[in-house]
Design a protein around this motif. Sequence first.
Motif, PDB file in Angstrom:
ATOM      1  N   LEU A 235       0.823  -1.208   0.000  1.00  0.00           N
ATOM      2  CA  LEU A 235       0.000   0.000   0.000  1.00  0.00           C
ATOM      3  C   LEU A 235       0.857   1.258   0.000  1.00  0.00           C
ATOM      4  CD1 LEU A 235      -2.738  -1.188   2.520  1.00  0.00           C
ATOM      5  CD2 LEU A 235      -3.079  -0.727   0.085  1.00  0.00           C
ATOM      6  N   GLU A 236       1.964   1.228   0.741  1.00  0.00           N
ATOM      7  CA  GLU A 236       2.865   2.391   0.769  1.00  0.00           C
ATOM      8  C   GLU A 236       3.464   2.660  -0.611  1.00  0.00           C
ATOM      9  OE1 GLU A 236       5.649   1.398   3.794  1.00  0.00           O
ATOM     10  OE2 GLU A 236       4.403   2.177   5.447  1.00  0.00           O
ATOM     11  N   ASN A 252      -4.276   5.727   1.276  1.00  0.00           N
ATOM     12  CA  ASN A 252      -3.770   6.030   2.617  1.00  0.00           C
ATOM     13  C   ASN A 252      -4.804   5.678   3.692  1.00  0.00           C
ATOM     14  OD1 ASN A 252      -1.250   6.964   1.788  1.00  0.00           O
ATOM     15  ND2 ASN A 252      -2.004   9.040   1.454  1.00  0.00           N
ATOM     16  N   LYS A 253      -6.077   5.873   3.368  1.00  0.00           N
ATOM     17  CA  LYS A 253      -7.139   5.486   4.308  1.00  0.00           C
ATOM     18  C   LYS A 253      -7.139   3.978   4.505  1.00  0.00           C
ATOM     19  CE  LYS A 253     -12.125   5.736   5.120  1.00  0.00           C
ATOM     20  NZ  LYS A 253     -13.436   6.223   4.606  1.00  0.00           N
ATOM     21  N   VAL A 258      -5.662  -0.946   7.681  1.00  0.00           N
ATOM     22  CA  VAL A 258      -4.887  -2.187   7.774  1.00  0.00           C
ATOM     23  C   VAL A 258      -3.962  -2.139   8.993  1.00  0.00           C
ATOM     24  CG1 VAL A 258      -3.063  -3.558   6.665  1.00  0.00           C
ATOM     25  CG2 VAL A 258      -5.015  -2.763   5.318  1.00  0.00           C
ATOM     26  N   ASN A 259      -3.324  -0.988   9.209  1.00  0.00           N
ATOM     27  CA  ASN A 259      -2.443  -0.832  10.374  1.00  0.00           C
ATOM     28  C   ASN A 259      -3.216  -0.896  11.687  1.00  0.00           C
ATOM     29  OD1 ASN A 259      -0.098  -0.592   8.848  1.00  0.00           O
ATOM     30  ND2 ASN A 259      -0.266   1.644   8.685  1.00  0.00           N
ATOM     31  N   ALA A 260      -4.527  -0.607  11.611  1.00  0.00           N
ATOM     32  CA  ALA A 260      -5.384  -0.693  12.810  1.00  0.00           C
ATOM     33  C   ALA A 260      -6.001  -2.080  12.948  1.00  0.00           C
ATOM     34  CB  ALA A 260      -6.475   0.370  12.737  1.00  0.00           C
ATOM     35  N   ASP A 261      -5.403  -3.052  12.219  1.00  0.00           N
ATOM     36  CA  ASP A 261      -5.823  -4.460  12.293  1.00  0.00           C
ATOM     37  C   ASP A 261      -7.203  -4.729  11.674  1.00  0.00           C
ATOM     38  OD1 ASP A 261      -3.449  -5.199  13.541  1.00  0.00           O
ATOM     39  OD2 ASP A 261      -4.246  -4.732  15.528  1.00  0.00           O
TER      40      ASP A 261
END
Length: 348
Positions: A235-236, A252-253, A258-261
Motif C-alpha cells: 500500500l505504501e 492512505n485510508k 490495515v495498520n489498525a488491524d
Amino acid sequence: MGSSRVIPEDEISIFCEQIAMVLKSGVPLYEGLEAVCENYKDTKYEECFLDINEDYQKGTSFYDACTKADVFPEYMLQMINVGEKSGKLDNVMDNLAKFYDRENRIHEMVKSAVLQPSIMMVVMGAVVLLLVLKVLPIFKEVFRNLGSTFSETTNDVISVCTTIGIVVLVLLLILIIIAVIFGVLLKSDMKQEALNFAGKVFKPVNRIRNRIATERFASVMSMMLSSGYNLTECLEMSAKIVEDQQYVVKINKCLELVNADTAFAAAIEEAELFDKLTLRMVQIGITTGQSDHAFDRIAEIYAEEVDTRIHNLISWIEPALVAVMTVLVGAILLSVMLPLITIINNMG
C-alpha cells in the motif's frame, strides 16, 4: 529521477521482457544481459545499456547497475532489488514487462484522445479561415464586377455568416492556446493541478483518471504481493506510484485501516478503492490465497475499461466537431450562393 535520458515505457517493457525470457530459459544473466544489450547497438539507448552490461560484468548487482544508469523509474528499480534478493527476478521482470506495457498503452490512448480532436480543430480553423478571408471576398468582388447589388437580406446573411466564422476562429484559437498551455502544465510540477481542473470542467476526464488510477493500483498490488511484500509495504508503494491524489487519499485510508488491524478486504471496501464487482473478486482472491492473481485480473479489467472510455470519448468528440464544421461551412457557402441565385434569376 534527475536524468534527462528517460527511457520510454514501451522500451522499458521490451527490456524487462527480454531479461525475463533470458532468466526463464536458464541462461545465466551475465551472458543473457550482454546479448540483450547488444540489441541496442546503433540506437539512442546504446550507451546506457552498454554501461549497464559493463557494470554487471564487473560484479555489480543487476539492481545497482540499473540504478547507476539513471534511466529507469524508481518503482522498477525497487522491484528489481526485491526480485534479486528473493530469487524471483524472472517473475518480477515478467510482471514489470506487463505493467509498463499497460502503462504505455494507456498513455498512447490518452495522447490519441487529445491529438485527434486537436488535429480536427486545426483543420476546421483552416477551412473557416480560407472561406472567410479568401472565398467570400472573391465572390463579393465578382458580384460587384457583374454589376449586381445585394438585397438587404442577402447582405445580412453574408454579414452574419462572416461574423460567425470570425467568432468560431477566435474560439478555436482560444481552445488551441488552452490545449498548448495544458500540455505544458502536464510536463511541469503543476501536472496534478491541471488534471484536477480538467476533471472539474469535463467530468468524463475525471472518470477516466479514476479508472487509470485504479488500474495502476491493482497492477502494483499484484506485482508486489507476488514478489513477497507484506500489505503495508504494498500500500505504501502504491501510494507513491499512483498519480491521482484523490485516489492516493483512498489508498492512505486503506493503509491506516490495515495498520489498525482491520481485515484487508474490509479496509478496501471502506476506503472505496474498487466497485462492488471487483471488490468481490478481491474478497475471493484473499479467501483462496490468490490475491495477486485477483489484482492482476482487476488491472486488466480496468485497463480495458479505460480503453473503452477513451474510444467512446473520441467517438463522441469527432462527430460533434464534424457536425459543427459542416453547419458552419454550409452557412458560409449559402451566403455565397444566395446572391448567385439572385443573379441567375435576374438573367432569366
